[in-house]
Design a protein around this motif. Structure first.
Motif: not given
Length: 74
Positions: A16-25, A27-42
């Motif tokens: 449901l996220l717009p394109h590029g939003a995971i990378s933006d999140i 950067r904003l939270l100073k987390l890796s792309h993989a960590a954000v992606s995994k958090a969104l899956q859970k």
């Protein structure tokens, strides 16, 4: 529109996220792309990445569009 608590959560918030939003999140939270992606899956609401994703989804209207598509398919 139903309140968020009674709205069924999609299996993967990333859809449901717009394109590029995971990378933006990330950067904003100073987390890796993989960590954000995994958090969104859970999709645990207490995670800051999930909270930011929900804010972005609401702002983009993706949730409303998904609900409309679900209604058309039934």
């Amino acid at each position: 529109m139903q309140p968020l608590e009674t709205t069924p959560t999609p299996k993967d918030l990333r859809m449901l996220l717009p394109h590029g939003a995971i990378s933006d999140i990330a950067r904003l939270l100073k987390l890796s792309h993989a960590a954000v992606s995994k958090a969104l899956q859970k999709a645990k609401p207490a995670h800051p990445a999930v909270a930011e994703a929900i804010r972005l989804i609401k702002a983009s209207g993706s949730q409303t569009v998904q609900q409309d598509l679900d209604r058309l398919n039934h």
